[in-house]
Design an enzyme around this catalytic site. Structure first.
Site, PDB file in Angstrom:
ATOM      1  N   LYS A 111     -18.736 -46.348  39.023  1.00  0.00           N
ATOM      2  CA  LYS A 111     -20.190 -46.180  38.947  1.00  0.00           C
ATOM      3  C   LYS A 111     -20.896 -46.586  40.240  1.00  0.00           C
ATOM      4  CE  LYS A 111     -20.417 -46.783  33.930  1.00  0.00           C
ATOM      5  NZ  LYS A 111     -20.970 -47.559  32.798  1.00  0.00           N
ATOM      6  N   LYS A 192     -12.523 -38.580  28.854  1.00  0.00           N
ATOM      7  CA  LYS A 192     -13.115 -39.089  27.619  1.00  0.00           C
ATOM      8  C   LYS A 192     -14.478 -38.435  27.359  1.00  0.00           C
ATOM      9  CE  LYS A 192     -14.932 -43.176  27.584  1.00  0.00           C
ATOM     10  NZ  LYS A 192     -15.221 -44.620  27.562  1.00  0.00           N
ATOM     11  N   LYS A 195     -21.577 -39.068  27.120  1.00  0.00           N
ATOM     12  CA  LYS A 195     -22.874 -38.437  27.318  1.00  0.00           C
ATOM     13  C   LYS A 195     -23.279 -38.452  28.786  1.00  0.00           C
ATOM     14  CE  LYS A 195     -27.746 -38.625  26.020  1.00  0.00           C
ATOM     15  NZ  LYS A 195     -28.812 -39.373  25.337  1.00  0.00           N
TER      16      LYS A 195
END
Length: 326
Positions: A111, A192, A195
């Site tokens: 991230k 995976k 959203k």
């Protein structure tokens, strides 16, 4: 009775990965354990989010969890920021963890992407996660494969703290759901379902209407040979559909392939099973949305219960490191 602790971020509409991989298992845990479930709104601040959206999504997450079957008479459901001990213990643990440990966290690497402007909270949030767990003397923590590294860090920090200051924290163990633990993206079955990083067609929300579920499953990626078989390496798309069917029906997904000869039949069965499994949850969710004051009362009572446990643990840790009691 063992104590179980788990949490979920208020990130908007939850999807099948959240439900089959975590929430549905929590419903089972509340009957066999002293269960604490937390909506981790502080973790949501590691990324940019509108304040009103965060408030709305936190309350919405509570409605979803209650609709899924969490019962305030059988578990403790609360909001993380409503229990001040989470922030208090985090500082003590940040003074126990090391930079090297946090740099090795794969989610920060993914991230953060090497950016200098990344928020400090994104780097240190595994320590807040450790505080979430250790505050409740949790014996077991249900985690997905992608969270095992964070739980191992929690165990390492707790062990180091206990070694330095005396036995203070319970060392938790991970529990991994066997069925539906890792729901994959319908369009990219090598990753995976998510959203934030998934594809719109590949992510099925638990509030999706039947027509939308049918559309997404119908367009799910399979392969070209037309053979229905459980083969995670060779046929990840078909295996993911079988995993979803197994999770929705409670059957062994590795043997379900024997019942289907064509992909179309398998996809039809998956759609039907998902719609049937989600219908009661969606109906209960609508009822809760019509009485949000009742949901707020549940969260308030849960936070009071959680605070009574968490504040005791924090004071134990504060005493251990030598902080003067107020």
């Amino acid at each position: 009775m063992a104590r179980v602790l788990s949490g979920i971020q208020p990130s908007g509409d939850l999807h099948l990965g959240n439900y089959f991989g975590a929430v549905r298992n929590w419903v089972q845990d509340q009957d066999v354990a002293d269960a604490y479930f937390c909506i981790v709104d502080l973790h949501a601040l590691t990324l940019s989010i509108d304040p009103e959206v965060l408030r709305r999504q936190t309350l919405d997450a509570a409605c979803v969890l209650l609709a899924a079957g969490l019962d305030p008479q059988r578990c403790t459901l609360f909001v993380q920021s409503h229990v001040p001990a989470h922030q208090q213990l985090t500082w003590l643990l940040e003074c126990t963890a090391t930079m090297g440990e946090l740099r090795r966290m794969t989610q920060f690497k993914d991230k953060g992407g090497g950016q200098e402007s990344v928020r400090v909270g994104l780097f240190t949030y595994p320590v807040l996660m450790a505080a979430d767990i250790l505050l409740y003397d949790a014996d077991q923590v249900p985690v997905g494969d992608d969270q095992r590294q964070h739980l191992e860090l929690t165990r390492e920090i707790a062990g180091r703290f206990n070694h330095r200051y005396g036995e203070t924290f319970t060392i938790p163990s991970a529990t991994i759901p066997k069925v539906g633990a890792r729901v994959m993206d319908l369009q990219a079955p090598e990753r995976k379902m998510s959203k934030s990083s998934g594809s719109p067609l590949g992510t099925v929300g638990i509030m999706d209407p039947p027509a939308e579920i049918i559309r997404k499953v119908k367009k799910a990626v399979t392969d070209t040979d037309g053979i229905v078989a459980w083969d995670p390496a060779g046929k990840p798309g078909v295996t993911n559909l079988l995993s979803l069917l197994g999770a929705a029906t409670g059957q062994d997904p590795t043997t379900l392939a024997e019942d289907y000869q064509r992909y179309g039949d398998l996809k039809g069965a998956v759609s039907e099973a998902l719609i049937e499994a989600l219908a009661p949850l969606q109906a209960r969710y609508a009822e809760l949305q019509a009485d949000l004051s009742g949901v707020i009362d549940i969260l308030r009572a849960g936070s009071d219960q959680a605070s009574s446990v968490a504040s005791s643990t924090y004071l134990r840790a504060a005493d251990a490191v030598g902080l003067l009691r107020p």
